[in-house]
Motif scaffolding. Structure first.
Motif, PDB file in Angstrom:
ATOM      1  N   LYS A 133       0.837  -1.191   0.000  1.00 38.64           N
ATOM      2  CA  LYS A 133       0.000   0.000   0.000  1.00 38.64           C
ATOM      3  C   LYS A 133       0.878   1.248   0.000  1.00 38.64           C
ATOM      4  CE  LYS A 133      -3.869  -0.270   2.030  1.00 38.64           C
ATOM      5  NZ  LYS A 133      -4.993  -0.374   2.998  1.00 38.64           N
ATOM      6  N   VAL A 134       0.683   2.093  -0.993  1.00 38.67           N
ATOM      7  CA  VAL A 134       1.422   3.343  -1.117  1.00 38.67           C
ATOM      8  C   VAL A 134       0.628   4.492  -0.504  1.00 38.67           C
ATOM      9  CG1 VAL A 134       2.424   5.010  -2.733  1.00 38.67           C
ATOM     10  CG2 VAL A 134       2.625   2.548  -3.179  1.00 38.67           C
ATOM     11  N   SER A 135      -0.661   4.514  -0.823  1.00 36.51           N
ATOM     12  CA  SER A 135      -1.513   5.578  -0.300  1.00 36.51           C
ATOM     13  C   SER A 135      -2.941   5.080  -0.180  1.00 36.51           C
ATOM     14  CB  SER A 135      -1.472   6.799  -1.230  1.00 36.51           C
ATOM     15  OG  SER A 135      -2.334   7.827  -0.767  1.00 36.51           O
ATOM     16  N   ASP A 136      -3.610   5.506   0.880  1.00 34.77           N
ATOM     17  CA  ASP A 136      -5.020   5.155   1.070  1.00 34.77           C
ATOM     18  C   ASP A 136      -5.621   6.148   2.053  1.00 34.77           C
ATOM     19  OD1 ASP A 136      -7.497   4.011   1.192  1.00 34.77           O
ATOM     20  OD2 ASP A 136      -6.867   2.225   2.300  1.00 34.77           O
ATOM     21  N   GLY A 137      -5.995   7.288   1.538  1.00 36.53           N
ATOM     22  CA  GLY A 137      -6.554   8.299   2.425  1.00 36.53           C
ATOM     23  C   GLY A 137      -6.689   9.641   1.739  1.00 36.53           C
ATOM     24  N   PHE A 138      -7.055  10.628   2.508  1.00 35.63           N
ATOM     25  CA  PHE A 138      -7.249  11.966   1.963  1.00 35.63           C
ATOM     26  C   PHE A 138      -5.936  12.752   1.978  1.00 35.63           C
ATOM     27  CE2 PHE A 138     -11.540  10.709   2.904  1.00 35.63           C
ATOM     28  CZ  PHE A 138     -12.282  11.305   1.899  1.00 35.63           C
ATOM     29  N   THR A 139      -5.688  13.466   0.906  1.00 34.82           N
ATOM     30  CA  THR A 139      -4.482  14.271   0.787  1.00 34.82           C
ATOM     31  C   THR A 139      -4.651  15.591   1.535  1.00 34.82           C
ATOM     32  OG1 THR A 139      -5.194  15.469  -1.196  1.00 34.82           O
ATOM     33  CG2 THR A 139      -4.198  13.287  -1.515  1.00 34.82           C
ATOM     34  N   LYS A 159      -4.800  18.288   0.231  1.00 35.80           N
ATOM     35  CA  LYS A 159      -5.664  19.151  -0.585  1.00 35.80           C
ATOM     36  C   LYS A 159      -7.132  18.737  -0.496  1.00 35.80           C
ATOM     37  CE  LYS A 159      -2.137  20.541  -3.919  1.00 35.80           C
ATOM     38  NZ  LYS A 159      -1.009  19.962  -3.160  1.00 35.80           N
ATOM     39  N   GLY A 160      -7.424  17.707   0.285  1.00 33.11           N
ATOM     40  CA  GLY A 160      -8.803  17.377   0.566  1.00 33.11           C
ATOM     41  C   GLY A 160      -9.443  16.307  -0.285  1.00 33.11           C
ATOM     42  N   TYR A 161      -8.707  15.727  -1.252  1.00 31.64           N
ATOM     43  CA  TYR A 161      -9.312  14.665  -2.065  1.00 31.64           C
ATOM     44  C   TYR A 161      -8.715  13.312  -1.675  1.00 31.64           C
ATOM     45  CZ  TYR A 161      -5.022  15.189  -4.843  1.00 31.64           C
ATOM     46  OH  TYR A 161      -3.708  15.268  -5.244  1.00 31.64           O
ATOM     47  N   TYR A 162      -9.537  12.260  -1.918  1.00 31.90           N
ATOM     48  CA  TYR A 162      -9.117  10.899  -1.577  1.00 31.90           C
ATOM     49  C   TYR A 162      -8.195  10.369  -2.670  1.00 31.90           C
ATOM     50  CZ  TYR A 162      -9.291   5.879  -0.763  1.00 31.90           C
ATOM     51  OH  TYR A 162      -8.943   4.573  -0.553  1.00 31.90           O
ATOM     52  N   TYR A 163      -7.167   9.603  -2.288  1.00 33.41           N
ATOM     53  CA  TYR A 163      -6.225   9.035  -3.246  1.00 33.41           C
ATOM     54  C   TYR A 163      -5.736   7.677  -2.752  1.00 33.41           C
ATOM     55  CZ  TYR A 163      -2.037   8.456  -6.120  1.00 33.41           C
ATOM     56  OH  TYR A 163      -1.088   7.974  -6.990  1.00 33.41           O
ATOM     57  N   ALA A 164      -5.840   6.654  -3.626  1.00 23.41           N
ATOM     58  CA  ALA A 164      -5.350   5.314  -3.306  1.00 23.41           C
ATOM     59  C   ALA A 164      -4.415   4.836  -4.401  1.00 23.41           C
ATOM     60  CB  ALA A 164      -6.513   4.339  -3.149  1.00 23.41           C
ATOM     61  N   ALA A 165      -3.320   4.177  -4.017  1.00 29.66           N
ATOM     62  CA  ALA A 165      -2.371   3.611  -4.972  1.00 29.66           C
ATOM     63  C   ALA A 165      -1.575   2.519  -4.279  1.00 29.66           C
ATOM     64  CB  ALA A 165      -1.436   4.687  -5.519  1.00 29.66           C
ATOM     65  N   ASN A 166      -1.201   1.494  -5.059  1.00 32.73           N
ATOM     66  CA  ASN A 166      -0.439   0.377  -4.515  1.00 32.73           C
ATOM     67  C   ASN A 166       0.673  -0.020  -5.470  1.00 32.73           C
ATOM     68  OD1 ASN A 166      -2.398  -0.230  -2.269  1.00 32.73           O
ATOM     69  ND2 ASN A 166      -3.729  -0.686  -4.001  1.00 32.73           N
ATOM     70  N   ASN A 167       1.654  -0.696  -4.946  1.00 34.00           N
ATOM     71  CA  ASN A 167       2.629  -1.434  -5.742  1.00 34.00           C
ATOM     72  C   ASN A 167       2.316  -2.914  -5.594  1.00 34.00           C
ATOM     73  OD1 ASN A 167       4.093   0.919  -6.383  1.00 34.00           O
ATOM     74  ND2 ASN A 167       5.302   0.744  -4.496  1.00 34.00           N
ATOM     75  N   PHE A 168       2.553  -3.696  -6.660  1.00 34.19           N
ATOM     76  CA  PHE A 168       2.379  -5.130  -6.505  1.00 34.19           C
ATOM     77  C   PHE A 168       3.540  -5.863  -7.146  1.00 34.19           C
ATOM     78  CE2 PHE A 168       0.325  -4.423 -10.624  1.00 34.19           C
ATOM     79  CZ  PHE A 168       0.733  -5.509 -11.379  1.00 34.19           C
ATOM     80  N   CYS A 169       3.768  -7.077  -6.660  1.00 36.34           N
ATOM     81  CA  CYS A 169       4.826  -7.928  -7.186  1.00 36.34           C
ATOM     82  C   CYS A 169       4.268  -9.333  -7.340  1.00 36.34           C
ATOM     83  CB  CYS A 169       6.030  -7.932  -6.243  1.00 36.34           C
ATOM     84  SG  CYS A 169       7.415  -8.959  -6.805  1.00 36.34           S
ATOM     85  N   THR A 170       4.518  -9.947  -8.481  1.00 36.26           N
ATOM     86  CA  THR A 170       4.001 -11.291  -8.709  1.00 36.26           C
ATOM     87  C   THR A 170       4.868 -12.050  -9.701  1.00 36.26           C
ATOM     88  OG1 THR A 170       2.030 -12.572  -9.350  1.00 36.26           O
ATOM     89  CG2 THR A 170       2.458 -10.566 -10.597  1.00 36.26           C
ATOM     90  N   ALA A 171       4.968 -13.353  -9.508  1.00 36.34           N
ATOM     91  CA  ALA A 171       5.575 -14.211 -10.507  1.00 36.34           C
ATOM     92  C   ALA A 171       4.653 -14.291 -11.718  1.00 36.34           C
ATOM     93  CB  ALA A 171       5.817 -15.610  -9.932  1.00 36.34           C
ATOM     94  N   GLU A 172       5.225 -14.563 -12.891  1.00 41.21           N
ATOM     95  CA  GLU A 172       4.396 -14.681 -14.100  1.00 41.21           C
ATOM     96  C   GLU A 172       3.401 -15.824 -13.988  1.00 41.21           C
ATOM     97  OE1 GLU A 172       7.171 -13.386 -17.879  1.00 41.21           O
ATOM     98  OE2 GLU A 172       7.519 -15.347 -16.971  1.00 41.21           O
ATOM     99  N   HIS A 173       3.827 -16.924 -13.363  1.00 42.52           N
ATOM    100  CA  HIS A 173       3.049 -18.160 -13.387  1.00 42.52           C
ATOM    101  C   HIS A 173       2.457 -18.447 -12.017  1.00 42.52           C
ATOM    102  CE1 HIS A 173       4.520 -18.996 -17.431  1.00 42.52           C
ATOM    103  NE2 HIS A 173       5.678 -18.545 -16.995  1.00 42.52           N
TER     104      HIS A 173
END
Length: 268
Positions: A54-60, A62-76
């Motif tokens: 989890k990179v972001s999950d909440g209000f900035t 400036k007052g707006y909500y923002y969510a972003a994540n990084n993910f890692c996975t094997a191809e298979h």
């Protein structure tokens, strides 16, 4: 393959003009064939599990909500595609598989009863011949789905894979059904299919050491969809599969979002 284009164009144009869900663009039922990626996602014992940071999950400030994540996975792992490059040096990588090969009319060969009695069952030529006796010849350009019944065992690793252990030593303890090499050879030499998929972790059965079915299919540039979900909700024929993977340049596989579209009267 060109016969798919009018359908695709009709679908996209209809969706663009409508504010409704895509299913309103045509008569039919949509079935999601993919498992979600999360902490329960099943991977090969030697592969790294899926991770979400989890990179972001909440209000900035400036007052707006923002969510972003990084993910890692094997191809298979999880519901994914095996590109032919996975076992064939000259096979297509994920990004080079023609999109027409990932969309098309599909069939289900149900071997769940046999697999319930034998976790090492290998779908053989007689299973396909029996399907054809009941339904007619496998259509040219079909996407073939094998229902082993193992999809219902997800995400219980022990039940689904035969072991909950991880690491190289666990590979020898894998037990789940797959496609027999002679059947893979029959499909690529006697029939003309676009792709094949099933509801287990590998197109070869768990005890395979040479992965012959992979090698035979991929030498003919026939990709495989593994760890599919909800095959028990599909009819024997009369439906379309759309299986679009993450377009990883040079990839030997990748996460797959697969959907079945069952036309009216498709449950046969």
């Amino acid at each position: 393959m060109r016969r798919l284009l009018p359908f695709a164009l009709c679908l996209f144009v209809s969706c663009a003009k409508s504010s409704h869900a895509p299913s309103a663009a045509f008569s039919g039922t949509m079935i999601d064939l993919s498992h979600p990626y999360d902490e329960q996602t099943i991977f090969w014992p030697t592969a790294e599990p899926f991770r979400l940071e989890k990179v972001s999950d909440g209000f900035t400030d400036k007052g707006y909500y923002y969510a972003a994540n990084n993910f890692c996975t094997a191809e298979h792992g999880g519901t994914h595609i095996d590109a032919p490059k996975h076992f064939a040096p000259n096979g297509n990588t994920v990004d080079r598989i023609p999109i027409e090969q990932l969309i098309g009319r599909a069939i289900v060969v149900d071997v769940s009863d046999k697999c319930a009695a034998n976790p090492d069952y290998q779908v053989n030529i007689s299973d396909f011949e029996a399907w054809e006796q009941r339904n007619g010849r496998i259509p040219d350009g079909a996407i073939v789905l094998l229902r082993t019944g193992y999809g219902k065992r997800w995400p219980d690793r022990t039940s689904y894979l035969g072991t909950d252990e991880r690491g190289p030593e666990a590979v020898a303890k894998l037990h789940f059904p797959g496609l027999a090499p002679e059947a893979a050879r029959w499909l690529t030499s006697k029939r003309s299919i676009k792709a094949i998929g099933l509801d287990t972790a590998s197109i070869d059965y768990g005890q395979s050491q040479l992965f012959e079915s992979h090698r035979i299919l991929f030498e003919h540039n026939v990709p495989a969809f593994e760890n599919l979900a909800n095959l028990d909700r599909l009819p024997t024929k009369g439906f379309i599969v759309v299986a679009l993977p993450m377009k990883i340049a040079g990839g030997s596989g990748g996460p797959l979002r697969a959907v079945a579209i069952i036309s009216e009267g498709g449950a046969q």
